[in-house]
Design a protein around this motif. Structure first.
Motif, mmCIF file in Angstrom:
data_model
loop_
_atom_site.group_PDB
_atom_site.id
_atom_site.type_symbol
_atom_site.label_atom_id
_atom_site.label_comp_id
_atom_site.label_asym_id
_atom_site.label_seq_id
_atom_site.Cartn_x
_atom_site.Cartn_y
_atom_site.Cartn_z
ATOM 1 N N GLN A 104 4.220 -8.240 -0.929
ATOM 2 C CA GLN A 104 3.070 -7.589 -1.558
ATOM 3 C C GLN A 104 2.910 -6.163 -1.047
ATOM 4 O O GLN A 104 2.621 -5.246 -1.806
ATOM 5 N N GLN A 105 3.114 -5.967 0.256
ATOM 6 C CA GLN A 105 2.979 -4.631 0.831
ATOM 7 C C GLN A 105 4.014 -3.666 0.272
ATOM 8 O O GLN A 105 3.774 -2.477 0.162
ATOM 9 N N LYS A 106 5.176 -4.195 -0.098
ATOM 10 C CA LYS A 106 6.224 -3.340 -0.645
ATOM 11 C C LYS A 106 5.911 -2.894 -2.072
ATOM 12 O O LYS A 106 6.306 -1.823 -2.493
ATOM 13 N N VAL A 107 5.213 -3.745 -2.826
ATOM 14 C CA VAL A 107 5.012 -3.424 -4.235
ATOM 15 C C VAL A 107 3.597 -2.908 -4.516
ATOM 16 O O VAL A 107 3.305 -2.487 -5.616
ATOM 17 N N GLU A 108 2.708 -2.938 -3.536
ATOM 18 C CA GLU A 108 1.342 -2.500 -3.775
ATOM 19 C C GLU A 108 0.933 -1.433 -2.770
ATOM 20 O O GLU A 108 1.308 -1.468 -1.606
ATOM 21 N N SER A 109 0.153 -0.469 -3.246
ATOM 22 C CA SER A 109 -0.507 0.501 -2.373
ATOM 23 C C SER A 109 -1.860 0.805 -2.975
ATOM 24 O O SER A 109 -2.081 0.594 -4.172
ATOM 25 N N GLU A 110 -2.766 1.304 -2.147
ATOM 26 C CA GLU A 110 -4.123 1.588 -2.632
ATOM 27 C C GLU A 110 -4.595 2.915 -2.063
ATOM 28 O O GLU A 110 -4.493 3.156 -0.863
ATOM 29 N N ASN A 111 -5.090 3.775 -2.934
ATOM 30 C CA ASN A 111 -5.691 5.041 -2.524
ATOM 31 C C ASN A 111 -7.138 5.082 -2.985
ATOM 32 O O ASN A 111 -7.468 4.620 -4.078
ATOM 33 N N ILE A 112 -7.989 5.644 -2.144
ATOM 34 C CA ILE A 112 -9.417 5.748 -2.456
ATOM 35 C C ILE A 112 -9.796 7.222 -2.455
ATOM 36 O O ILE A 112 -9.533 7.944 -1.490
ATOM 37 N N TYR A 113 -10.413 7.659 -3.551
ATOM 38 C CA TYR A 113 -10.798 9.060 -3.697
ATOM 39 C C TYR A 113 -12.312 9.167 -3.842
ATOM 40 O O TYR A 113 -12.891 8.630 -4.795
ATOM 41 N N ILE B 132 -10.810 3.990 -7.024
ATOM 42 C CA ILE B 132 -9.839 3.163 -6.302
ATOM 43 C C ILE B 132 -8.607 3.002 -7.192
ATOM 44 O O ILE B 132 -8.697 2.491 -8.304
ATOM 45 N N GLU B 133 -7.489 3.483 -6.701
ATOM 46 C CA GLU B 133 -6.261 3.445 -7.490
ATOM 47 C C GLU B 133 -5.239 2.575 -6.780
ATOM 48 O O GLU B 133 -4.873 2.833 -5.636
ATOM 49 N N GLN B 134 -4.802 1.566 -7.467
ATOM 50 C CA GLN B 134 -3.796 0.658 -6.920
ATOM 51 C C GLN B 134 -2.484 0.836 -7.677
ATOM 52 O O GLN B 134 -2.484 0.979 -8.896
ATOM 53 N N ARG B 135 -1.400 0.861 -6.939
ATOM 54 C CA ARG B 135 -0.080 0.896 -7.564
ATOM 55 C C ARG B 135 0.575 -0.461 -7.364
ATOM 56 O O ARG B 135 0.768 -0.914 -6.231
ATOM 57 N N ILE B 136 0.867 -1.109 -8.478
ATOM 58 C CA ILE B 136 1.511 -2.412 -8.447
ATOM 59 C C ILE B 136 2.868 -2.260 -9.135
ATOM 60 O O ILE B 136 2.934 -2.043 -10.345
#
Length: 711
Positions: free
Chosen positions: A13-22, A38-42
């Motif tokens: 999950q850590q390899k395919v997901e990241s989360e940025n908060i602006y 909140i932007e998540q990359r899946i």
């Protein structure tokens, strides 16, 4: 599932997901709610959502527009590089080419047509830094007197009325936090439930605490549902209502004699005029019962505290300034201002409607609410800017009048920043004609708006997610909008574009800024000692305090929560009451056989201004896909209008076609159309170009029309 398997899935999950908060704040209404994207990359897909963030104004609340604002900011149609018109098409060009074209055109036009042939049309949706810089850019880089902005169509009458009455214009004289404690509230021409939804809990709490709420509006709305008394008046009759209430207050001796004597001027003249009023005439003129007038007067005067809030309903009239002043007379006559839970609030429309009108975008204004016609004010700003006082241009004309100057051939080029005047102005057909007549039109915007489509050059600007700076919200609270989202394509901040053009024009020394905070530091100096004094505010303080209410005249000041506790802002410290005859404007629209119905306009919750941004949000566009005509069933039957049918609405200025929406919520002599749509649904095509004589506000809220089925 074993611990080894759990670790495997966590690692995957850590390899395919990241989360940025602006961190940011809503770009729409004047509440300026703080929020986070909140932007998540899946895998290769991005997913965004917006949530509210706690702050003193909206306390973490968001409305449907705020929750979906990111959809327009991240829309695929965002302008991402400069575009030059070639024939009927646009082609991308570099920034270098764009700046070269601007320089050549501006220099040639001013050489051939004069310096004032250039004009600047600004916005109340840009930051304080950009509003300040735009005024400086027009007067120093372009050396033109012709600058005004779209706030002239929104807040001008309330601002002018407050300045004339109190000597200063800050949207609210009190904080939002005082609303729940007031005992009587008059909402005059404001539909806050749909226009500023996150402010509603303050009024709902006041209601829970026992406040008596009076709403004045020709329509039943979500706001009037909150009211204990709904005054459903004839459009444009608001002055008569205020004068009728004041007559009752005077006749029954329900006024505050000590406050009037000690803190106001010209009450004697006002009283003399009010005594000539006949209440039966008021009832006939307004369509309001005598009981309602008495109820309003009795409750508002006898309660220990009270507040009056106005908005576009009474302000967007060709006597809007005097209309607001007639309601301010009620506050002064009862002494309900400068005290806890008593005061006035102008419900600002645009996101930075307050700050944008304080720092020099208006034709008659310099930063800090200084006057461009005052020698001392001119000298002070000239010193700040490093120029001679005589180099400052004089007073220009209002927003709509600039287009009249175009038609007359006096203005031949225009730079439009973050605005869509072809949709937002009255008499839209004249605006389109004027824009087409210009020798050179430049537009800086997020999208190819109706106005931008007519431009010779379009510049891509950054959105609220990308453009850091301060804004001043509905209560006069200066707030810092953090913005760290990656810039889309080659877009630039509006302040950056202004600095770049100034350098091209040889005025770069006056625009040597590399960050918004540097501009704010100069703004602080420029406003010092002015009515809107920001000199004690810093970015650091804004981050620590989550906003500061101006005036804030020194570094150790925490701002001013309540205005006028001891003195008003006029030199003698007193407020100025005003004689306001109902027939102060002789050319107000009147019903006739040809035009037998009143037309009023306004917003719906899911859209904002000209709709250019909200229609790019699928979640908002789906809620209201088209304009509509709200019409009483009796009126619909009379004119042969069926439910959900297309209707031609015609005024002396033009016609539109919209779909009917039959409702008992509106008066029988009145129809309503929202103003967020374009072309043949643009209701502003029907609005007259008559302007308020004090502030040059158009009369959006009162036109006369006829209806017919659009078969």
């Amino acid at each position: 599932m074993t611990e080894l398997m759990l670790k495997y899935f966590r690692d995957k999950q850590q390899k395919v997901e990241s989360e940025n908060i602006y961190d940011t704040q809503c770009p729409y209404c004047s509440m300026q709610c703080k929020m986070q994207l909140i932007e998540q990359r899946i895998v290769s897909r991005k997913k965004q959502k917006t949530i509210g963030k706690d702050n003193p104004t909206s306390q973490g609340r968001l409305c449907v527009k705020g929750m979906n604002a990111h959809q327009h900011a991240l829309h695929q149609d965002r302008l991402k590089q400069p575009m030059r018109r070639i024939g009927d098409e646009f082609e991308p060009i570099s920034w270098e080419e764009a700046y070269q074209l601007i320089t050549e055109q501006f220099v040639n036009i001013q050489r051939e047509d004069g310096k004032d042939a250039l004009s600047v049309y600004g916005s109340a949706s840009i930051t304080n830094e950009e509003a300040y810089l735009l005024g400086k850019f027009a007067r120093v880089a372009l050396e033109t007197k012709h600058i005004d902005y779209n706030g002239r169509l929104c807040m001008a009458s309330a601002a002018t009325a407050a300045n004339l009455t109190f000597g200063i214009d800050r949207g609210f004289t009190n904080t939002l936090q005082e609303i729940p404690d007031t005992r009587c509230i008059i909402l005059a021409g404001t539909n806050i439930a749909e226009c500023q939804p996150t402010i509603m809990p303050y009024f709902e709490k006041a209601k829970e605490n026992g406040a008596y709420i009076i709403a004045i509006d020709p329509r039943e709305t979500r706001t009037t549902e909150l009211a204990d008394l709904h005054i459903k008046n004839i459009p444009g009759s608001d002055i008569a209502i205020a004068n009728g209430i004041l007559k009752i207050l005077i006749d029954l001796d329900l006024i505050d004699h000590d406050f009037i004597a000690e803190r106001t001027e010209d009450f004697t003249e006002v009283k003399k005029y009010i005594e000539t009023i006949n209440l039966d005439d008021v009832v006939k003129t307004t369509g309001v019962s005598l009981d309602s007038l008495y109820q309003t007067a009795l409750v508002f005067s006898r309660e220990p505290s009270g507040m009056i809030f106005t908005a576009r309903g009474i302000e967007q009239q060709i006597n809007g300034t005097e209309t607001v002043r007639s309601f301010l007379n009620l506050l002064l006559a009862t002494g309900k201002i400068g005290k806890e839970a008593s005061g006035y609030g102008a419900i600002t429309g645009q996101g930075n409607g307050q700050g944008a009108r304080e720092h020099g975008q208006k034709a008659d204004q310099l930063p800090g609410y200084r006057s461009i016609e005052n020698v001392a004010d001119r000298q002070y700003i000239a010193n700040v800017w490093g120029i001679e006082e005589q180099q400052l241009p004089g007073k220009g004309v209002s927003a709509y009048e600039m287009f009249e100057k175009v038609i007359a051939g006096e203005i031949t080029s225009m730079f439009v920043v973050c605005s869509n005047p072809i949709v937002s102005n009255p008499n839209a057909n004249l605006i389109k004609k004027a824009l087409k007549q210009l020798r050179f039109l430049v537009v800086s915007d997020l999208f190819l708006s109706e106005t931008a489509k007519l431009a010779d050059l379009v510049l891509p600007a950054t959105s609220y997610l990308e453009d850091e700076g301060t804004v001043t919200n509905v209560e006069g609270r200066v707030m810092l909008r953090e913005a760290s989202y990656p810039i889309q394509g080659e877009a630039k901040h509006d302040w950056e574009i202004l600095c770049d053009i100034a350098h091209q024009l040889g005025k770069g020394d006056y625009f040597d800024f590399s960050h918004a905070e540097e501009i704010f530091e100069e703004l602080r100096i420029a406003t010092k000692g002015g009515k809107a004094d920001y000199s004690g505010i810093t970015y650091e303080k804004l981050r620590q305090e989550q906003g500061v209410l101006w005036p804030c005249p020194s570094p150790d000041s925490t701002g001013t929560a309540r205005l006028f506790e001891k003195n008003f802002a006029h030199k003698n410290g007193k407020a100025q009451m005003a004689v306001v005859p109902y027939q102060s404007i002789k050319n107000k629209p009147r019903l006739s056989k040809e035009y037998p119905l009143y037309l009023t306009t306004g917003r719906v919750m899911s859209h904002y201004l000209t709709g250019e941004q909200t229609r790019k949000s699928p979640s908002l566009a789906a809620r209201d896909i088209e304009a509509f005509l709200e019409i009483h069933p009796h009126t619909a039957e009379k004119y042969g209008i069926e439910a959900d049918s297309l209707v031609r609405v015609t005024s002396a200025k033009g016609w539109i076609i919209v779909r009917s929406r039959i409702s008992k919520a509106i008066r029988k002599d009145t129809v309503f159309v929202p103003f967020h749509w374009t072309e043949k649904q643009n209701v502003n095509q029907l609005v007259s170009d008559e302007l308020d004589p004090y502030c040059r506000m158009p009369g959006f809220k009162m036109s006369v029309v006829r209806l017919s089925p659009a078969n």
